[in-house]
Enzyme design. Structure first.
Site, PDB file in Angstrom:
ATOM      1  CB  SER A 135      -6.332   7.971  -0.189  1.00  0.00           C
ATOM      2  OG  SER A 135      -7.145   8.181   0.948  1.00  0.00           O
ATOM      3  CE1 TYR A 148      -2.854   5.137   2.776  1.00  0.00           C
ATOM      4  CE2 TYR A 148      -4.256   7.048   3.053  1.00  0.00           C
ATOM      5  CZ  TYR A 148      -4.053   5.774   2.554  1.00  0.00           C
ATOM      6  OH  TYR A 148      -5.035   5.156   1.837  1.00  0.00           O
ATOM      7  CE  LYS A 152      -2.464   5.510  -0.739  1.00  0.00           C
ATOM      8  NZ  LYS A 152      -2.510   4.470  -1.785  1.00  0.00           N
TER       9      LYS A 152
HETATM   10  N1  LIG Z   1      -9.637   1.209   3.119  1.00  0.00           N
HETATM   11  C1  LIG Z   1      -9.761   2.511   2.960  1.00  0.00           C
HETATM   12  O1  LIG Z   1     -10.559   3.148   3.640  1.00  0.00           O
HETATM   13  C2  LIG Z   1      -8.932   3.223   1.924  1.00  0.00           C
HETATM   14  C3  LIG Z   1      -9.202   4.580   1.692  1.00  0.00           C
HETATM   15  C4  LIG Z   1      -8.458   5.242   0.739  1.00  0.00           C
HETATM   16  C5  LIG Z   1      -7.491   4.588   0.007  1.00  0.00           C
HETATM   17  N2  LIG Z   1      -7.241   3.265   0.260  1.00  0.00           N
HETATM   18  C6  LIG Z   1      -6.202   2.618  -0.536  1.00  0.00           C
HETATM   19  O2  LIG Z   1      -6.723   1.469  -1.147  1.00  0.00           O
HETATM   20  C7  LIG Z   1      -5.665   0.534  -1.405  1.00  0.00           C
HETATM   21  C8  LIG Z   1      -6.068  -0.830  -0.880  1.00  0.00           C
HETATM   22  O3  LIG Z   1      -6.068  -0.772   0.532  1.00  0.00           O
HETATM   23  P1  LIG Z   1      -7.091  -1.560   1.453  1.00  0.00           P
HETATM   24  O4  LIG Z   1      -7.868  -0.546   2.174  1.00  0.00           O
HETATM   25  O5  LIG Z   1      -7.782  -2.625   0.714  1.00  0.00           O
HETATM   26  O6  LIG Z   1      -6.057  -2.145   2.531  1.00  0.00           O
HETATM   27  P2  LIG Z   1      -5.524  -3.626   2.793  1.00  0.00           P
HETATM   28  O7  LIG Z   1      -4.396  -3.443   3.744  1.00  0.00           O
HETATM   29  O8  LIG Z   1      -6.635  -4.505   3.175  1.00  0.00           O
HETATM   30  O9  LIG Z   1      -4.994  -4.061   1.370  1.00  0.00           O
HETATM   31  C9  LIG Z   1      -3.736  -3.658   0.872  1.00  0.00           C
HETATM   32  C10 LIG Z   1      -3.039  -4.885   0.321  1.00  0.00           C
HETATM   33  O10 LIG Z   1      -1.758  -4.466  -0.180  1.00  0.00           O
HETATM   34  C11 LIG Z   1      -0.844  -5.502   0.117  1.00  0.00           C
HETATM   35  N3  LIG Z   1       0.529  -4.994   0.105  1.00  0.00           N
HETATM   36  C12 LIG Z   1       1.138  -4.188   1.000  1.00  0.00           C
HETATM   37  N4  LIG Z   1       2.429  -4.022   0.668  1.00  0.00           N
HETATM   38  C13 LIG Z   1       2.627  -4.723  -0.480  1.00  0.00           C
HETATM   39  C14 LIG Z   1       3.739  -4.933  -1.306  1.00  0.00           C
HETATM   40  N5  LIG Z   1       4.949  -4.408  -1.016  1.00  0.00           N
HETATM   41  N6  LIG Z   1       3.589  -5.695  -2.430  1.00  0.00           N
HETATM   42  C15 LIG Z   1       2.392  -6.253  -2.720  1.00  0.00           C
HETATM   43  N7  LIG Z   1       1.302  -6.102  -1.950  1.00  0.00           N
HETATM   44  C16 LIG Z   1       1.415  -5.338  -0.855  1.00  0.00           C
HETATM   45  C17 LIG Z   1      -1.259  -5.998   1.494  1.00  0.00           C
HETATM   46  O11 LIG Z   1      -0.733  -7.288   1.768  1.00  0.00           O
HETATM   47  C18 LIG Z   1      -2.775  -5.957   1.392  1.00  0.00           C
HETATM   48  O12 LIG Z   1      -3.307  -7.193   0.959  1.00  0.00           O
HETATM   49  C19 LIG Z   1      -4.424   1.116  -0.743  1.00  0.00           C
HETATM   50  O13 LIG Z   1      -3.618   1.763  -1.701  1.00  0.00           O
HETATM   51  C20 LIG Z   1      -5.004   2.113   0.237  1.00  0.00           C
HETATM   52  O14 LIG Z   1      -4.098   3.130   0.537  1.00  0.00           O
HETATM   53  C21 LIG Z   1      -7.936   2.578   1.193  1.00  0.00           C
END
Ligand SMILES: NC(=O)c1ccc[n+]([C@@H]2O[C@H](COP(=O)([O-])OP(=O)(O)OC[C@H]3O[C@@H](n4cnc5c(N)ncnc54)[C@H](O)[C@@H]3O)[C@@H](O)[C@H]2O)c1
Length: 264
Positions: A135, A148, A152
């Site tokens: 992230s 987090y 990260k």
């Molecule tokens: N959305 C943002 O702004 C953002 C910014 C920076 C980084 N991220 C990173 O991007 C990645 C995706 O996140 P997102 O934003 O799409 O969020 P999201 O919560 O929509 O998607 C994350 C997915 O991971 C799944 N998950 C959680 N625990 C799990 C496990 N133990 N086994 C399998 N699946 C599991 C959830 O069910 C969910 O579908 C994450 O690593 C998040 O930290 C997101």
């Protein structure tokens, strides 16, 4: 790249990556612990997609995921370690169980996939790539979500170590570190404790206002993969100034200042 595995594919960024990979002609294995949502994402993708309900914190489940991928498509040459969780609250109030879950999913989940997939990719001996999702928060720590930030940062570090090891071996496995900025998703789904309500609503509002959708974000990632980039930072406007300022602060031994908390 012809066969991709995407963890955390039931929504947000992971679902966007899976859809975009199929759009680009790849076959995709979608993995998530949320089986119902996963099937909803995978069904419209047809024969080129396989949904495998997987909890990435469970090493046996990750082995089954890899077995399913190789059984169905015969290879895996692109692995997105994308599953992640986020909780808000002060560092001392966030319960031990929430801290443990953050380490289990965000760090151990990535390690479980590396332990399973790297040996198989090495044995295949064909060019492949692993994309670990950190992230912008893996470079710029934030108050009120320290599990987090800490996990990260760990992903940023372990990904560079992994890259160095594979490079030293002349392995055909390339590595990328993906650092998303705001993307509309379910990442802030956990109800915040009282002390984090203001922060939580600021962050969810910011995602709604400035966030890309998963489907807007994914092509930027797959373009960077096609260019063979290590650092995949698709929203530089959310990274470059902050990262430069943080580095300058540390170099000058200045005490960190956090604008976001003061504005609440
Ligand atoms: N959305 C943002 O702004 C953002 C910014 C920076 C980084 N991220 C990173 O991007 C990645 C995706 O996140 P997102 O934003 O799409 O969020 P999201 O919560 O929509 O998607 C994350 C997915 O991971 C799944 N998950 C959680 N625990 C799990 C496990 N133990 N086994 C399998 N699946 C599991 C959830 O069910 C969910 O579908 C994450 O690593 C998040 O930290 C997101």
């Amino acid at each position: 790249m012809s066969v991709a595995v995407v963890t955390g594919a039931a929504g947000g960024i992971g679902a966007g990556l899976a859809r975009e990979a199929v759009r680009r002609g790849m076959k995709v294995v979608l993995a998530d612990r949320d089986a119902a949502m996963l099937d909803q994402v995978a069904a419209p993708l047809g024969e080129r997609a396989l949904a495998v309900a997987t909890d990435v914190t469970d090493p046996a489940a990750v082995e089954s995921l890899a077995d399913a991928a190789w059984d169905r498509f015969g290879s895996v040459d692109l692995l997105f370690n994308n599953a992640g969780v986020l909780v808000t609250g002060t560092t001392w109030e966030i319960p031990k169980a929430s801290w443990e879950k953050a380490w289990a999913v965000n760090v151990e989940g990535v390690l479980n996939c590396l332990r399973t997939f790297v040996p198989r990719m090495l044995a295949a001996g064909t060019p492949s790539r692993i994309v670990n999702t950190a992230s912008v928060g893996g470079f710029l720590p934030s108050p009120m979500m320290s599990p987090y930030s800490a996990t990260k940062f760990a992903v940023v570090a372990l990904t560079e170590s992994l890259h160095g090891e594979l490079q030293a071996m002349d392995a055909p496995i390339a590595v990328s570190l993906l650092a998303p900025g705001p993307v509309k998703s379910g990442i802030f789904r956990e109800t915040p404790p009282e002390s984090a309500r203001g922060f939580h609503s600021t962050m969810t509002g910011m995602l709604e206002e400035n966030g890309l959708t998963g489907d807007e974000f994914a092509p930027l990632v797959l373009d960077a993969v096609a260019r063979g980039e290590y650092w995949i930072i698709p929203q530089p406007m959310t990274f470059d100034d902050g990262f430069a300022a943080r580095n300058a602060q540390i170099t000058a031994r200045q005490t960190p200042q956090f604008q976001l908390l003061r504005d609440e």
